[in-house]
Design an enzyme around this catalytic site. Structure first.
Site, PDB file in Angstrom:
ATOM      1  N   ASN A 122       0.834  -1.205   0.000  1.00 17.23           N
ATOM      2  CA  ASN A 122       0.000   0.000   0.000  1.00 17.23           C
ATOM      3  C   ASN A 122       0.873   1.261   0.000  1.00 17.23           C
ATOM      4  O   ASN A 122       2.080   1.187   0.240  1.00 17.23           O
ATOM      5  CB  ASN A 122      -0.914  -0.008   1.232  1.00 17.23           C
ATOM      6  CG  ASN A 122      -2.197   0.775   1.000  1.00 17.23           C
ATOM      7  OD1 ASN A 122      -2.319   1.543   0.043  1.00 17.23           O
ATOM      8  ND2 ASN A 122      -3.157   0.597   1.892  1.00 17.23           N
ATOM      9  N   PHE A 123       0.225   2.375  -0.257  1.00 13.47           N
ATOM     10  CA  PHE A 123       0.836   3.715  -0.177  1.00 13.47           C
ATOM     11  C   PHE A 123       2.030   3.896  -1.113  1.00 13.47           C
ATOM     12  O   PHE A 123       2.990   4.586  -0.777  1.00 13.47           O
ATOM     13  CB  PHE A 123       1.220   4.051   1.281  1.00 13.47           C
ATOM     14  CG  PHE A 123       0.063   3.926   2.233  1.00 13.47           C
ATOM     15  CD1 PHE A 123      -1.057   4.726   2.076  1.00 13.47           C
ATOM     16  CD2 PHE A 123       0.066   2.984   3.256  1.00 13.47           C
ATOM     17  CE1 PHE A 123      -2.160   4.606   2.929  1.00 13.47           C
ATOM     18  CE2 PHE A 123      -1.028   2.860   4.116  1.00 13.47           C
ATOM     19  CZ  PHE A 123      -2.141   3.680   3.957  1.00 13.47           C
ATOM     20  N   LEU A 124       1.979   3.247  -2.284  1.00 13.42           N
ATOM     21  CA  LEU A 124       2.994   3.520  -3.310  1.00 13.42           C
ATOM     22  C   LEU A 124       2.787   4.951  -3.796  1.00 13.42           C
ATOM     23  O   LEU A 124       1.710   5.297  -4.275  1.00 13.42           O
ATOM     24  CB  LEU A 124       2.824   2.538  -4.485  1.00 13.42           C
ATOM     25  CG  LEU A 124       3.580   2.893  -5.767  1.00 13.42           C
ATOM     26  CD1 LEU A 124       5.091   2.902  -5.541  1.00 13.42           C
ATOM     27  CD2 LEU A 124       3.221   1.917  -6.889  1.00 13.42           C
ATOM     28  N   LEU A 166      -6.773  -1.043   2.679  1.00  8.28           N
ATOM     29  CA  LEU A 166      -7.040   0.348   3.069  1.00  8.28           C
ATOM     30  C   LEU A 166      -6.598   1.341   2.000  1.00  8.28           C
ATOM     31  O   LEU A 166      -5.632   1.106   1.303  1.00  8.28           O
ATOM     32  CB  LEU A 166      -6.298   0.645   4.376  1.00  8.28           C
ATOM     33  CG  LEU A 166      -6.719  -0.238   5.542  1.00  8.28           C
ATOM     34  CD1 LEU A 166      -5.794   0.000   6.742  1.00  8.28           C
ATOM     35  CD2 LEU A 166      -8.166   0.029   5.939  1.00  8.28           C
ATOM     36  N   THR A 193      -4.239  -3.291  -4.542  1.00  7.70           N
ATOM     37  CA  THR A 193      -5.312  -2.798  -5.417  1.00  7.70           C
ATOM     38  C   THR A 193      -4.795  -1.558  -6.136  1.00  7.70           C
ATOM     39  O   THR A 193      -3.871  -0.891  -5.660  1.00  7.70           O
ATOM     40  CB  THR A 193      -6.563  -2.397  -4.612  1.00  7.70           C
ATOM     41  OG1 THR A 193      -6.184  -1.454  -3.605  1.00  7.70           O
ATOM     42  CG2 THR A 193      -7.245  -3.585  -3.972  1.00  7.70           C
TER      43      THR A 193
END
Ligand SMILES: CC(C)(COP(=O)(O)OP(=O)(O)OC[C@H]1O[C@@H](n2cnc3c(N)ncnc32)[C@H](O)[C@@H]1OP(=O)(O)O)[C@@H](O)C(=O)NCCC(=O)NCCS
Length: 401
Positions: free
Chosen positions: A151-153, A401, A187
């Site tokens: 996440n948070f790329l 998230l 995602t």
């Protein structure tokens, strides 16, 4: 979401538009238009195959670990994301994950600080890139796979299209592999090789006046603002009058209930009690979780949502859109519709402007009745180094998230 035939068409179209992917074509993922029939890892490696030193970065930059327990480092990460993270297609809204949300999202049980990877400019120490992984057990069909959730790329706007993202992805892969983990879930709004499912957000307006003022929704012809406000009014009393905030004492039975419920989905996490408490413990401005218990104090129903506001770009009157995102819900003594109706009431009390919900789980059962409207743009689910046949969105039981 549409049926699988339409999704296959969509993937074929994407593969025609972008026939090659300089980076993703080198990775253990199926090609976009591949028909996958069996589930399992794509490549097998051992620790000996994993390089021990970090990937090379262009000379001006350096790798850092972001310590989210340090106020200043957490603030650096917050600022990078607040200014550069995901925007909608029309660049009107940008996700505004709060510092307390980021701490929560990045520090589940057994997290590793070395999986919170930053890129700084050597000279100024400005944070210009980030990617993270957290450990998770996710069942795909009948196999529980030890994996990570990515996440948070994020790459700073000024450094876009310079192939920095593949370097971040390769570096997190290397560090995850060093812990003997070889699969990941993630995602994205973009279509890459190759989605496991194509999902869509639905939105329930809670504050229609503001949503119209900021351009999130529009007033349909022949509708007045006062009619709109009336139409989206929520109930004043809980349908399930005994629903209350989750407490620590509920954890064991709530975890069992949730795991049992998730077992009917084709892609779904499994939670230990410890993980459950981390993810569902009510946290102000981060997580809301309500439960209903029976006479033996066993949890029978759960609703939960997380608080993820967006900055409203260039609006003089409103700076922030307060959005609730549906998390995991289980209804056994009530209907899913009544349960979410209660969630809407609580979200309205907490002053959310909108309640967002993906068309995963059985969520499409309540969208129409509870006045959700379909969003534009899809959210794709992906697995790294694991192929599995394409899933319908309603077969997905995993929220990232
Ligand atoms: C996503 C982001 C990091 C990509 O960086 P970029 O500078 O645009 O792209 P780069 O030149 O570094 O790299 C391009 C490669 O990354 C891939 N890529 C782009 N977005 C991606 C994503 N969200 N996830 C995985 N890979 C992605 C591209 O497909 C391309 O690989 P390909 O040639 O094999 O197709 C950047 O656009 C960004 O920070 N966007 C805002 C935040 C965001 O959307 N984050 C992703 C959330 S899922």
């Amino acid at each position: 979401m549409a049926d699988n035939k339409q999704i296959v068409e969509l993937l074929k179209k994407a593969s025609k538009e972008t026939p090659t992917h300089a980076f993703w074509d080198t990775q253990p993922v199926p090609k976009i238009a591949d028909e996958v029939e069996q589930s399992g890892p794509i490549e097998f490696k051992t620790l000996d195959d994993v390089r021990k030193d970090p990937l090379g970065l262009p000379g001006l930059f350096e790798w850092v670990e972001i310590d989210v327990n340090s106020q200043t480092e957490l603030q650096d990460l917050y600022t990078l994301l607040n200014e550069n993270y995901v925007e909608d297609d029309d660049n009107m809204f940008r996700f505004d994950y709060s510092p307390s949300f980021l701490k929560w999202a990045l520090q589940p049980p057994h997290y590793y600080k070395e999986w919170h990877i930053g890129v700084r400019v050597k000279e100024t120490k400005k944070l210009v890139g980030f990617i993270s992984a957290i450990p998770a057990d996710v069942r795909v069909e009948d196999k529980v796979v030890k994996m990570v959730e990515i996440n948070f790329l994020c790459v700073h706007k000024k450094l876009r299209e310079k192939r920095l993202a593949p370097v971040l992805i390769k570096e997190i892969t290397r560090r995850v592999n060093l812990k003997d983990i070889w699969q990941a879930s993630y995602t994205a709004g973009v279509v890459l090789p190759r989605p496991v499912a194509v999902c869509r957000y639905w939105h329930r307006s809670l504050n229609p006046k503001k949503l119209i003022e900021v351009g999130f929704s529009s007033l349909p012809p022949k509708m007045t603002m006062s009619l709109m406000i009336k139409y989206y009014r929520v109930a004043e009393q809980l349908k399930n009058a005994t629903m209350r905030k989750l407490e620590k004492k509920d954890c064991e039975s709530a975890t069992a209930l949730l795991n049992q419920y998730l077992s009917k989905y084709r892609v779904a996490p499994t939670f230990t009690t410890e993980e459950f408490w981390h993810w569902f413990e009510p946290r102000e401005n981060v997580m809301t979780c309500y439960v209903k218990v029976d006479s033996d104090n066993k949890v029978t129903d759960i609703f939960s949502y997380y608080n993820l506001p967006s900055s409203i770009i260039g609006n003089q009157k409103h700076k922030t859109l307060k959005a609730a995102f549906s998390f995991y819900n289980v209804a056994t003594t009530t209907t899913i519709k009544e349960l979410i109706d209660d969630a809407l009431l609580v979200a309205k009390k907490e002053e959310f402007d909108v309640y967002n919900c993906l068309d995963i789980f059985e969520n499409d059962k309540f969208f129409k009745d509870l006045k959700f409207a379909v969003g534009d743009g899809n959210l794709q689910y992906y697995l790294y180094n694991y192929s599995t046949p394409l899933k319908h969105s309603s077969e997905i039981g995993l929220v990232l998230l």
